[in-house]
Design a protein around this motif. Sequence first.
Motif, mmCIF file in Angstrom:
data_model
loop_
_atom_site.group_PDB
_atom_site.id
_atom_site.type_symbol
_atom_site.label_atom_id
_atom_site.label_comp_id
_atom_site.label_asym_id
_atom_site.label_seq_id
_atom_site.Cartn_x
_atom_site.Cartn_y
_atom_site.Cartn_z
ATOM 1 N N SER A 377 0.810 -1.228 0.000
ATOM 2 C CA SER A 377 0.000 0.000 0.000
ATOM 3 C C SER A 377 0.834 1.265 0.000
ATOM 4 C CB SER A 377 -0.929 0.011 1.223
ATOM 5 O OG SER A 377 -0.122 -0.152 2.389
ATOM 6 N N ASN A 378 2.020 1.238 0.693
ATOM 7 C CA ASN A 378 2.747 2.502 0.742
ATOM 8 C C ASN A 378 3.796 2.651 -0.354
ATOM 9 O OD1 ASN A 378 4.597 0.690 1.605
ATOM 10 N ND2 ASN A 378 5.263 1.816 3.422
ATOM 11 N N TRP A 379 3.744 1.810 -1.378
ATOM 12 C CA TRP A 379 4.677 2.025 -2.500
ATOM 13 C C TRP A 379 4.296 3.295 -3.229
ATOM 14 C CZ3 TRP A 379 5.584 -3.488 -4.957
ATOM 15 C CH2 TRP A 379 6.590 -4.135 -4.199
ATOM 16 N N GLN A 384 10.242 9.670 -7.921
ATOM 17 C CA GLN A 384 10.449 11.030 -7.409
ATOM 18 C C GLN A 384 9.557 11.284 -6.198
ATOM 19 O OE1 GLN A 384 9.860 9.925 -10.521
ATOM 20 N NE2 GLN A 384 9.874 11.654 -11.973
ATOM 21 N N ALA A 385 8.344 10.661 -6.204
ATOM 22 C CA ALA A 385 7.402 10.854 -5.081
ATOM 23 C C ALA A 385 8.001 10.302 -3.797
ATOM 24 C CB ALA A 385 6.083 10.164 -5.399
ATOM 25 N N ALA A 386 8.747 9.161 -3.932
ATOM 26 C CA ALA A 386 9.390 8.588 -2.741
ATOM 27 C C ALA A 386 10.410 9.571 -2.191
ATOM 28 C CB ALA A 386 10.062 7.268 -3.105
ATOM 29 N N LEU A 387 11.212 10.183 -3.068
ATOM 30 C CA LEU A 387 12.222 11.147 -2.615
ATOM 31 C C LEU A 387 11.534 12.343 -1.933
ATOM 32 C CD1 LEU A 387 15.108 12.185 -2.461
ATOM 33 C CD2 LEU A 387 14.871 13.097 -4.767
ATOM 34 N N ALA A 388 10.410 12.820 -2.555
ATOM 35 C CA ALA A 388 9.687 13.964 -1.982
ATOM 36 C C ALA A 388 9.189 13.614 -0.576
ATOM 37 C CB ALA A 388 8.523 14.334 -2.894
ATOM 38 N N ARG A 389 8.704 12.362 -0.460
ATOM 39 C CA ARG A 389 8.146 11.940 0.845
ATOM 40 C C ARG A 389 9.225 11.912 1.914
ATOM 41 N NH1 ARG A 389 6.177 5.790 1.656
ATOM 42 N NH2 ARG A 389 6.049 5.758 3.940
ATOM 43 N N GLY A 416 16.830 15.065 3.355
ATOM 44 C CA GLY A 416 16.378 16.455 3.240
ATOM 45 C C GLY A 416 17.256 17.232 2.267
ATOM 46 N N LYS A 417 18.607 17.099 2.451
ATOM 47 C CA LYS A 417 19.559 17.791 1.567
ATOM 48 C C LYS A 417 19.414 17.282 0.123
ATOM 49 C CE LYS A 417 22.710 20.560 3.671
ATOM 50 N NZ LYS A 417 21.784 21.064 4.686
ATOM 51 N N LEU A 418 19.277 15.991 -0.024
ATOM 52 C CA LEU A 418 19.177 15.411 -1.371
ATOM 53 C C LEU A 418 17.951 15.993 -2.076
ATOM 54 C CD1 LEU A 418 20.031 13.375 -3.529
ATOM 55 C CD2 LEU A 418 18.745 11.608 -2.332
ATOM 56 N N TRP A 419 16.855 16.079 -1.340
ATOM 57 C CA TRP A 419 15.623 16.608 -1.941
ATOM 58 C C TRP A 419 15.794 18.081 -2.326
ATOM 59 C CZ3 TRP A 419 11.333 16.180 -4.439
ATOM 60 C CH2 TRP A 419 10.327 17.158 -4.354
ATOM 61 N N SER A 420 16.287 18.881 -1.365
ATOM 62 C CA SER A 420 16.329 20.324 -1.642
ATOM 63 C C SER A 420 17.302 20.634 -2.779
ATOM 64 C CB SER A 420 16.695 21.100 -0.380
ATOM 65 O OG SER A 420 17.995 20.722 0.037
ATOM 66 N N ARG A 421 18.454 19.963 -2.791
ATOM 67 C CA ARG A 421 19.423 20.236 -3.873
ATOM 68 C C ARG A 421 18.890 19.778 -5.224
ATOM 69 N NH1 ARG A 421 25.179 18.522 -1.082
ATOM 70 N NH2 ARG A 421 25.084 20.027 0.625
ATOM 71 N N SER A 422 18.197 18.625 -5.228
ATOM 72 C CA SER A 422 17.654 18.113 -6.501
ATOM 73 C C SER A 422 16.615 19.087 -7.050
ATOM 74 C CB SER A 422 17.030 16.730 -6.319
ATOM 75 O OG SER A 422 17.967 15.843 -5.785
ATOM 76 N N VAL A 423 15.783 19.659 -6.128
ATOM 77 C CA VAL A 423 14.760 20.605 -6.567
ATOM 78 C C VAL A 423 15.430 21.867 -7.140
ATOM 79 C CG1 VAL A 423 12.904 22.134 -5.762
ATOM 80 C CG2 VAL A 423 12.977 19.754 -5.005
ATOM 81 N N LYS A 424 16.491 22.344 -6.445
ATOM 82 C CA LYS A 424 17.208 23.527 -6.945
ATOM 83 C C LYS A 424 17.761 23.268 -8.353
ATOM 84 C CE LYS A 424 20.213 25.779 -4.134
ATOM 85 N NZ LYS A 424 21.152 25.888 -2.991
ATOM 86 N N LEU A 425 18.341 22.072 -8.519
ATOM 87 C CA LEU A 425 18.937 21.748 -9.831
ATOM 88 C C LEU A 425 17.841 21.680 -10.900
ATOM 89 C CD1 LEU A 425 21.288 20.975 -11.644
ATOM 90 C CD2 LEU A 425 20.998 18.619 -10.964
ATOM 91 N N ILE A 550 5.440 16.065 -10.529
ATOM 92 C CA ILE A 550 5.721 14.625 -10.320
ATOM 93 C C ILE A 550 4.507 13.826 -10.788
ATOM 94 C CG2 ILE A 550 6.323 12.828 -8.653
ATOM 95 C CD1 ILE A 550 7.622 14.931 -6.937
ATOM 96 N N PRO A 551 4.511 13.399 -12.074
ATOM 97 C CA PRO A 551 3.359 12.619 -12.567
ATOM 98 C C PRO A 551 3.497 11.158 -12.123
ATOM 99 C CG PRO A 551 4.965 12.875 -14.301
ATOM 100 C CD PRO A 551 5.527 13.570 -13.088
ATOM 101 N N THR A 552 2.393 10.434 -12.200
ATOM 102 C CA THR A 552 2.457 8.995 -11.945
ATOM 103 C C THR A 552 3.327 8.365 -13.039
ATOM 104 O OG1 THR A 552 0.250 9.116 -11.050
ATOM 105 C CG2 THR A 552 1.048 6.928 -11.644
ATOM 106 N N ALA A 553 4.098 7.325 -12.651
ATOM 107 C CA ALA A 553 5.037 6.691 -13.600
ATOM 108 C C ALA A 553 4.313 6.262 -14.866
ATOM 109 C CB ALA A 553 5.698 5.496 -12.937
#
Length: 1620
Positions: A377-379, A384-389, A416-425, A550-553
């Motif tokens: 259920s929690n997949w 990208q949604a997993a990273l956002a979560r 947290g850092k991985l997410w914020s830097r990826s969003v900046k990029l 972030i669309p569904t795959a």
Amino acid sequence: MADRGVELSALPKEVRDQLAELDLELSEGDITQKGYEKKRTKLLAPYIIHTPVEPPTRNNVQPPATSYSSSHRPPPSSASRYRERRSRRTHRSGGTRDDRYRSDIHSEAVQAALAKHKEEKIALPMPTKRRSTYVPSPIETRTPPDSSSASEDETSVRRQSSVVVPAPLFNPSLQGPDCWIYRSAQGSSTSSSASSTLSHGEAKPQPHNQPQPQYKPQYQPLYKPQYQPHYQPQHEPAPPHAAAITDLMANSRIAPPENSAPPPDVTAVVPPARGPRVDLPSNATVRGMSRGQSRSSMMETADGRINLQRVPVNSRVSTKIQQLLNTLKRPKRPPLSEFFTDDSEEIVEVPQPDPNTPKPEGRQIIPVKGEPLGVVSNWPPALQAALARWGATQGKSPALTALDITGKPLYTLTYGKLWSRSVKLAYTLLNKLGTKNEQILKPGDRVALVYPNSDPGMFWVAFYGCLLAEVIPVPIEVPLSRKDAGISQVGFLLGSCGVGLALTSEICLKGLPKTPTGEIMQFKGWPRMKWVITDSKYLTKPSKDWQPHIPTANTDPAYIEYKANKEGTVVGVAVSKVAMLTHCQALTQACNYCEGETLVNVLDCKKNMGLWHGVLTAVMNRIHTISVPYAVMKACPLSWVQRVHIHKARLALVKCRDLHWAMMAHREQRDISLVSLRMLIVADGANPWSVSSCDAFLNVFQSHGLKPEVICPCATSPEAMTVAIRRPGLPGAPLPARAVLSLGGLSHGVIRVNTEDKNSALTVQDVGHVMPGALMCIVKPDGPPQLCKTDEIGEIIINSRAGGTMYYGLPGLTKNTFEVIPVNANGVPIGEIPFVRSGLLGFVGPGSLIFVVGKIEGLLQVSGRRHNADDLVATALAVEPVKTVYRGRIAVFSVTVFYDERVVIVAEQRPDASEEDSFQWMSRVLQAIDSIHQVGLYCLALVPANTLPKTPLGGIHISDTKQFFLEGNLHPCNILMCPHTCVTNLPKPRQKQPVGVGPASVMVGNLVAGKRIAQAAGRELGMIDDQDLVRKHQYLTEALQWRAQTDADHVLYVLLNAKGVVVSTATCIQLHKRAEKIAAALMEKGSINTGENVVLLYPPGIDLIASFYGCLYAGCVPVNVRPPHPQNLAATLPTVRMIIDVSKAACILTSQNLMRILRSKEAAASVNIKTWPTIIDTDDLPRRRPPQIYKPPTAEMIAYLDFSVSTTGMLTGVKISHAAVSALCRSIKLQCELYSSRQIAICLDPYCGLGFVLWCLASVYSGHQSILIPPFELESCLSLWLSTLSQYRVRDTFCSYSVMEFCTKGLGTQTELLKARGVNLSCVRSCVVVAEERPRLALTHSFSKLFKDLGLSTRAVSTAFGSRVNLAVCLQGTTGPDPCTVYVDMKSLRHDRVRLVERGAPQSLPLMESGKILPGVRVIIVNPETRGPLGDSHLGEVWVNSPHNASGYYTIYGEESLQADHFNTKLSFGDPQTLWARTGYLGFVKRTELLDASGDRHDALFVVGSLDETLELRGLRYHPIDIETSVSRAHRSIAESAVFTWTNLLVLVSELCGSEQDALDLVPLITNVVLEEHHLIVGVVVIVDPGVIPINSRGEKQRMHLRDSFLADQLDPIYVAYNM
């Protein structure tokens, strides 16, 4: 071992450290097993507790070879000590060999297989290398820096490294020549008898004093054969395994004879530039031998014995070749069947299928289904949604820990850092790279990711930034230089994916190669790239309202993974968003990943398992990944094990290499615990050789808490992604079974459990079950995808949502790989679901376990059988490579030569390896592979250490290595070719038809077939206009007197010097007066009688002409001889002496200069100068007239003798009568329309044949003016001949091939300059090349093309043809059709048949007509064996009938039989009355569409080559020039080549014009091209300096002379390779 009674832990620390150091040296191959044991014993001696031990082995028994077996596994020491040692020895990698292939069982199997060979003493002749070539340079002898990681220093080393071979050690006491003679007298019988090898199954020891049956060396051997097998008695028992190997070593050791210091080299040194061209008769063979016999003096006699009456055989070459011949007596596999169909279109001999070949017997396989993919259920809906979560909810949770070079943590990246830097990029990529209105990137564009392995954090951010921006990342390796292996192929990938932008880090960008202006270099084959730095400080924070989409795959591509295929092409496998997500889910289910676990990843995070587990699945499950880059592993091989221990990691992702390195570095690390590991995933578990690494690792680390059931091998491929993975077992449950397969069965594609021959077994472990949600089949690897049977090996294909979707941008390739629908035995598709080819070969075992036995790209298909490259590497590595192979670097690939794949092995040679060790290792690898895999090796090459192209992670770049091999850029330092053993598909030797076919039946046969008899004739030689001249003056002497009276001041001759200035002229009267003076001097000074022979010895000029007529006036017979070359008397004077002796000359006419030379001290060194006949200097003669001018009583009297050295090295003199002289001059006058007002230019040597006739006789007869240009003057002024033609507006000119070649090579680039100087050749109507050989079409074409710009007509150049029996058979002349060119089929030509084909047809040979047949000449083509006339579709000997035939050979003994055979011979049927002369040349006649002067269709004569020079091999007739032409095209460094046979071997000598490190590159290329184009195997390849191949004055190669020099060992070759 010596430490039997020692407790290691009780030893002092420094001793333990020294032992650890020693163990490492052994593991890296820096010390032999023997040295290791010796040093170890010495270290432990003080601490040994003495217990009774077995008696030591005797000295003559070699200790066991170090197989890479666990029995010699070094004991532990600390990693810190290891690091300390590494800092002292920079650039050493922890792992020394390619240890994917370690297997103790296999090592033992290989040793056992080699032991079988000990009975068959195989003495391979070792190649001969010029010592001077390989001088060890002090820099190179050190171990080169390691460059497994393709560092920059490696690329610079790769091209420059020279070949290093230790210099020979001389024993000063053994250097005197007496000592050599004494030793060679003692040693010769041993060396020669030991080299004679016995064939399979009959090997018996030979007594050492057995005499050599074949021949005795006539010289003292300069160089004794180096390798003879010795039998060594063994008395004392050794342990069983040791004994087997020791036994093998003793018996197959190819040892040098005692005291074999190389002798001082006393061979003649040949100057590097081609010296003056010299006519050298071979060892004084005089007169024409009969055609049938001419070769037999040097070939085999009727009873098969070798009759070497004229070749001084030197033991060095002869014994080597004898060894080679004996080696070739071993039976080949498969045996050739005994028939030959002459006309078969198929060239290749197809081996008959062996009835005993194993065939698959099982039922058809049923597709194997993986467990269903569960839905949790929690997949997340997308990765990208997993990273956002996790970024939002678990921001502090660690995502990635990177290590520094010492293995200490460098930084940790949180979710947290991985997410914020990826969003900046993502924001920066989409909004900040272009102008506001026009952004460079939009979603769906492809972007290259260029990050080093050591900076995983930057890569993660870039990868996820791209996913969030919905651009498609294409991770590639960091380019280090323009010459990186495969760099242009990466360019192909970027091009096919449409990449124009690259993301990289600031540090990485600084390290990229730059141009002098500081821009990043344009890499070979790459599209233009923009580079973007992704470090945080350069990124823009997104505005508050911006959120990544972030669309569904879905099925759009998420990323592209690169993959190199077998040919080296790099393609991009596109993975869709849904496939990426599904794959992560399947891996999560299969590996049972849980949130928050720790994973240690040693693999490359940019692709494959490193990316799938360590970057993608890890983020989906919030796993903490600890990345251990390759550089850290090299510095500290145990680092990953320490990380598992420190972080209590649950999972580790490694390759076999990492397991092995950890074992090697494992020293007393008691505090290490691997008990936390629940899964040790072995990424290359699909490699069949991984099983031994897994076992050995478990062996060492089980005591550290490693559980056997956690080792999980898996199988993957870029296209199908994860194919199968072993799930962790339950504690205590039995481990899965192994499969022990027969290598023989595998080669036929079937599964057979190995029972009989334990040596050729392959043990494979399973790679677990199919992935969840996947369906798997096994299909045949080639042809349609037909399902295999259960006991058949095939390619694994997968149907799954978690796999690649296409090769990006390559739809054609995609269809064959990603859209495969399997079919059943009847060819009917089994469904509609498409499968993806995995490129893995394997089968499904019991319990649906998957077994992989190899990869498609490593598959070598030889003679219908499949061999796996990895298996061959493993066998080669098991052959004790410690002394030879550098760090176990071995590449195996196949090349296609002559319609089959041929196996090539290339290995890097250790810098300190001796020639002997290397050669011995090579010959033993041959035996081992032959024995275990039943496949012959085509070529085995050793290259200097660190010179093979590397992949980014240090492996060998196979496709680049293969490319280098085929282009001749590999630069090996040792090479061994074995075409004789592995080429088994040669066509059958031709059985010649019996000669006893009746003449009538042949005639009738030709008539029925509608074939013309091959004959042709020039026009009639009827009366010509100058009837007075013919009637009154049938002798040239009369013609000259008549011209002196009627036209005294007409200039007949003009002689030019190098500056083009007229040095002297001769009018009719001047020539007459001068001839009278010489005649008077001959009668007075020389007291010559009528009919005696007089030698004329002059440089080309008018003195020569005057002396000729002087002799005729005096009634003696002139013999024109080329003067000796003052700079090379030793080579040229003996020929002069021989002609003088053979012709029994009573007197020599010469100039003052030459007279001084003949009597000089230098001349005395070569010949006896006291016995010269009378020498008359004609420079300053008194004005006298002879009492009367001699007139011969009949025209049949001899006018002069024509001596020449043929290309086969025979000196032949022919008698030319006065009648023949008149007829020849008339014929030439008629053909070339010569009369008094004409001018011709002659640039020819005037010493024999047609050259002499044109220079001395034709002008006096026809009255035209001859401009004489001595060819040697062209050396100081290249353009002399061409500018003379232009200046004098000459219409007709005659030259030789040497002159034409001189102009083509020397002036080809200067046509503009000549044009500027006013050279204009439009006046030239005919330029005739005078020769006695096949027209050199390539040369005449080049000449015409090059000088077309100067106005030379393309129709002007043509050829003449003459021979010893008739000096001029053909000459183009001014009228009549242009010379025509035809293309004939070379295969037919070898069968003596002429089949015309279209231009450009395969195996076609262009031939040019040899000029128009002269008036009065008839030719006919005759079978040289039956002497019957042939049809025009046959190749035969050219026979000629003409009034200007020579009268016979001038011989001392008057051999009438020869005269009759060559000069007055009759056809055996047809026209038995006419007398013909045999030219000794093969040719054919073809009727062309052109018309001649009389309006009839023109018959053209094509000369193919000299009968004496043809090579009869395998029942076919070969012309050396054809083989040599092929060889010259093989490599840019081949200047000139010559080929000859010795016994039944083809010997090819090539001049090397490049650097000497190219020498060994030529050997395989020459062998390949001769095999491909001529279906012959070259036996010996000799590489020599430029100018070594002797060429005579006419520019023809003297192959027989070369052959004699080769056998007498006078060539000083750079390298001699003996092909097995």
